[in-house]
Design a protein around this motif. Structure first.
Motif, PDB file in Angstrom:
ATOM      1  N   MET A   1      30.643  36.891  38.174  1.00  0.00           N
ATOM      2  CA  MET A   1      31.182  35.547  38.117  1.00  0.00           C
ATOM      3  C   MET A   1      32.116  35.340  39.303  1.00  0.00           C
ATOM      4  O   MET A   1      33.042  36.114  39.511  1.00  0.00           O
ATOM      5  CB  MET A   1      31.949  35.355  36.807  1.00  0.00           C
ATOM      6  N   GLN A   2      31.867  34.319  40.077  1.00  0.00           N
ATOM      7  CA  GLN A   2      32.727  33.986  41.207  1.00  0.00           C
ATOM      8  C   GLN A   2      33.881  33.116  40.716  1.00  0.00           C
ATOM      9  O   GLN A   2      33.666  32.158  39.990  1.00  0.00           O
ATOM     10  CB  GLN A   2      31.935  33.223  42.274  1.00  0.00           C
ATOM     11  N   VAL A   3      35.093  33.472  41.112  1.00  0.00           N
ATOM     12  CA  VAL A   3      36.268  32.699  40.715  1.00  0.00           C
ATOM     13  C   VAL A   3      37.068  32.391  41.966  1.00  0.00           C
ATOM     14  O   VAL A   3      37.478  33.299  42.683  1.00  0.00           O
ATOM     15  CB  VAL A   3      37.147  33.493  39.716  1.00  0.00           C
ATOM     16  N   ASP A   4      37.287  31.090  42.235  1.00  0.00           N
ATOM     17  CA  ASP A   4      38.124  30.723  43.369  1.00  0.00           C
ATOM     18  C   ASP A   4      39.593  30.764  42.936  1.00  0.00           C
ATOM     19  O   ASP A   4      39.905  31.062  41.788  1.00  0.00           O
ATOM     20  CB  ASP A   4      37.727  29.354  43.923  1.00  0.00           C
ATOM     21  N   ASP A   5      40.506  30.462  43.871  1.00  0.00           N
ATOM     22  CA  ASP A   5      41.944  30.524  43.566  1.00  0.00           C
ATOM     23  C   ASP A   5      42.325  29.606  42.408  1.00  0.00           C
ATOM     24  O   ASP A   5      43.097  29.975  41.534  1.00  0.00           O
ATOM     25  CB  ASP A   5      42.777  30.169  44.803  1.00  0.00           C
ATOM     26  N   GLY A 169      38.848  34.657  25.392  1.00  0.00           N
ATOM     27  CA  GLY A 169      38.867  35.561  26.537  1.00  0.00           C
ATOM     28  C   GLY A 169      39.072  37.001  26.143  1.00  0.00           C
ATOM     29  O   GLY A 169      39.430  37.319  25.008  1.00  0.00           O
ATOM     30  N   GLU A 170      38.827  37.857  27.106  1.00  0.00           N
ATOM     31  CA  GLU A 170      39.029  39.294  26.931  1.00  0.00           C
ATOM     32  C   GLU A 170      39.794  39.799  28.143  1.00  0.00           C
ATOM     33  O   GLU A 170      39.436  39.515  29.281  1.00  0.00           O
ATOM     34  CB  GLU A 170      37.685  40.015  26.830  1.00  0.00           C
ATOM     35  N   VAL A 171      40.848  40.550  27.876  1.00  0.00           N
ATOM     36  CA  VAL A 171      41.614  41.183  28.942  1.00  0.00           C
ATOM     37  C   VAL A 171      40.956  42.514  29.240  1.00  0.00           C
ATOM     38  O   VAL A 171      40.731  43.316  28.329  1.00  0.00           O
ATOM     39  CB  VAL A 171      43.079  41.421  28.507  1.00  0.00           C
ATOM     40  N   VAL A 172      40.608  42.733  30.478  1.00  0.00           N
ATOM     41  CA  VAL A 172      39.987  43.990  30.877  1.00  0.00           C
ATOM     42  C   VAL A 172      40.908  44.664  31.878  1.00  0.00           C
ATOM     43  O   VAL A 172      41.240  44.094  32.917  1.00  0.00           O
ATOM     44  CB  VAL A 172      38.600  43.745  31.520  1.00  0.00           C
ATOM     45  N   TRP A 173      41.337  45.867  31.536  1.00  0.00           N
ATOM     46  CA  TRP A 173      42.205  46.634  32.428  1.00  0.00           C
ATOM     47  C   TRP A 173      41.349  47.648  33.174  1.00  0.00           C
ATOM     48  O   TRP A 173      40.501  48.297  32.592  1.00  0.00           O
ATOM     49  CB  TRP A 173      43.279  47.367  31.637  1.00  0.00           C
ATOM     50  N   MET A 174      41.577  47.750  34.480  1.00  0.00           N
ATOM     51  CA  MET A 174      40.854  48.749  35.270  1.00  0.00           C
ATOM     52  C   MET A 174      41.697  49.126  36.477  1.00  0.00           C
ATOM     53  O   MET A 174      42.635  48.416  36.853  1.00  0.00           O
ATOM     54  CB  MET A 174      39.480  48.231  35.692  1.00  0.00           C
ATOM     55  N   ASP A 175      41.350  50.260  37.075  1.00  0.00           N
ATOM     56  CA  ASP A 175      42.031  50.707  38.286  1.00  0.00           C
ATOM     57  C   ASP A 175      41.702  49.766  39.433  1.00  0.00           C
ATOM     58  O   ASP A 175      40.624  49.157  39.479  1.00  0.00           O
ATOM     59  CB  ASP A 175      41.597  52.125  38.670  1.00  0.00           C
ATOM     60  N   TYR A 176      42.618  49.685  40.382  1.00  0.00           N
ATOM     61  CA  TYR A 176      42.450  48.839  41.557  1.00  0.00           C
ATOM     62  C   TYR A 176      41.158  49.183  42.287  1.00  0.00           C
ATOM     63  O   TYR A 176      40.369  48.297  42.631  1.00  0.00           O
ATOM     64  CB  TYR A 176      43.666  49.023  42.470  1.00  0.00           C
ATOM     65  N   LYS A 180      37.865  46.798  43.001  1.00  0.00           N
ATOM     66  CA  LYS A 180      37.344  46.551  44.355  1.00  0.00           C
ATOM     67  C   LYS A 180      35.869  46.901  44.435  1.00  0.00           C
ATOM     68  O   LYS A 180      35.076  46.172  45.014  1.00  0.00           O
ATOM     69  CB  LYS A 180      38.126  47.363  45.385  1.00  0.00           C
ATOM     70  N   ALA A 181      35.495  48.032  43.839  1.00  0.00           N
ATOM     71  CA  ALA A 181      34.097  48.456  43.875  1.00  0.00           C
ATOM     72  C   ALA A 181      33.212  47.482  43.089  1.00  0.00           C
ATOM     73  O   ALA A 181      32.104  47.177  43.500  1.00  0.00           O
ATOM     74  CB  ALA A 181      33.965  49.866  43.304  1.00  0.00           C
ATOM     75  N   LEU A 182      33.728  46.979  41.972  1.00  0.00           N
ATOM     76  CA  LEU A 182      32.950  46.093  41.118  1.00  0.00           C
ATOM     77  C   LEU A 182      32.838  44.678  41.677  1.00  0.00           C
ATOM     78  O   LEU A 182      31.781  44.057  41.628  1.00  0.00           O
ATOM     79  CB  LEU A 182      33.570  46.054  39.714  1.00  0.00           C
ATOM     80  N   TYR A 183      33.944  44.160  42.239  1.00  0.00           N
ATOM     81  CA  TYR A 183      33.975  42.764  42.670  1.00  0.00           C
ATOM     82  C   TYR A 183      34.044  42.571  44.180  1.00  0.00           C
ATOM     83  O   TYR A 183      34.082  41.443  44.658  1.00  0.00           O
ATOM     84  CB  TYR A 183      35.152  42.034  41.998  1.00  0.00           C
ATOM     85  N   GLY A 184      34.097  43.642  44.944  1.00  0.00           N
ATOM     86  CA  GLY A 184      34.082  43.554  46.400  1.00  0.00           C
ATOM     87  C   GLY A 184      35.267  42.784  46.952  1.00  0.00           C
ATOM     88  O   GLY A 184      36.381  42.842  46.430  1.00  0.00           O
ATOM     89  N   GLU A 185      35.019  42.029  48.030  1.00  0.00           N
ATOM     90  CA  GLU A 185      36.090  41.289  48.695  1.00  0.00           C
ATOM     91  C   GLU A 185      36.737  40.259  47.777  1.00  0.00           C
ATOM     92  O   GLU A 185      37.937  40.058  47.814  1.00  0.00           O
ATOM     93  CB  GLU A 185      35.547  40.589  49.947  1.00  0.00           C
TER      94      GLU A 185
END
Length: 194
Positions: A1-5, A169-176, A180-185
């Motif tokens: 899912m793409q999310v803008d600012d 909604g669901e809060v998902v916690w993950m390492d930085y 980055k690997a999952l969502y790229g730039e």
């Protein structure tokens, strides 16, 4: 899912609004979990018992009641069944029933359902999310339990089934690095802007 600012800002606002409105309910849920787990005495009560040299004994009838309710839930389980709207649709209903039962078995739905029910009777909220994932043979239905403390809802929802909620909604916690690997730039930009 793409999310803008703007979209990210809206998601953060929704979460913060839900978190603020549910603060007391979440504390009550944590207390209720402690009660089921046998942590029913306050620090002051424990201190008084210790000063008297009395053991902190608790007869946990709450845990027994939850166990009873879990047994009722398990005994009341039914297999999904699709019913035809007309006699001409009987074969269609049988095919739909077979598909529903396959997905439930493949996804271990009964086990997930029981875990959600336990969250409902102890913490007061629970749910699953149903999606589609790419499997080895093509798209597959994916059912995942959402932990009660990771779920948030529009605080203005008043229906018991939350059908009037503007958002869930669901809060998902993950390492930085994982984000980055999952969502790229896009993920890196979102993470650096929060």
């Amino acid at each position: 899912m793409q999310v803008d600012d703007a979209g990210l800002s809206q998601l953060v606002d929704w979460f913060e609004s839900a978190e603020e409105a549910s603060d007391q309910a979440r504390r009550d849920s944590e207390r209720d979990r402690d009660y089921v787990d046998g942590k029913q005495l306050t620090k002051e009560e424990l201190r008084v018992l210790k000063s008297r040299k009395q053991p902190p004994i608790v007869f946990n009838v709450i845990k027994d009641k939850i166990g009873f309710l879990m047994g009722v839930e398990k005994s009341q389980r039914t297999d999904p069944k699709a019913y035809p709207r007309t006699p001409q649709h009987e074969q269609d209903a049988e095919a739909a029933t077979d598909a529903l039962r396959y997905v439930c078995e493949d996804q271990d739905y009964q086990s997930k359902r029981s875990r959600v029910f336990r969250n409902l009777v102890v913490e007061g909220v629970g749910g699953v999310k149903i999606g589609v994932k790419q499997g080895s043979k093509g798209p597959e239905i994916d059912i995942k339990r959402v932990a009660w403390d990771r779920f948030f809802v529009d605080p203005h929802s008043s229906e018991l089934d939350m059908s009037d909620a503007r958002y869930l909604g669901e809060v998902v916690w993950m390492d930085y690095d994982e984000a980055k690997a999952l969502y790229g730039e896009t993920g890196e930009e979102a993470l650096s802007s929060t």
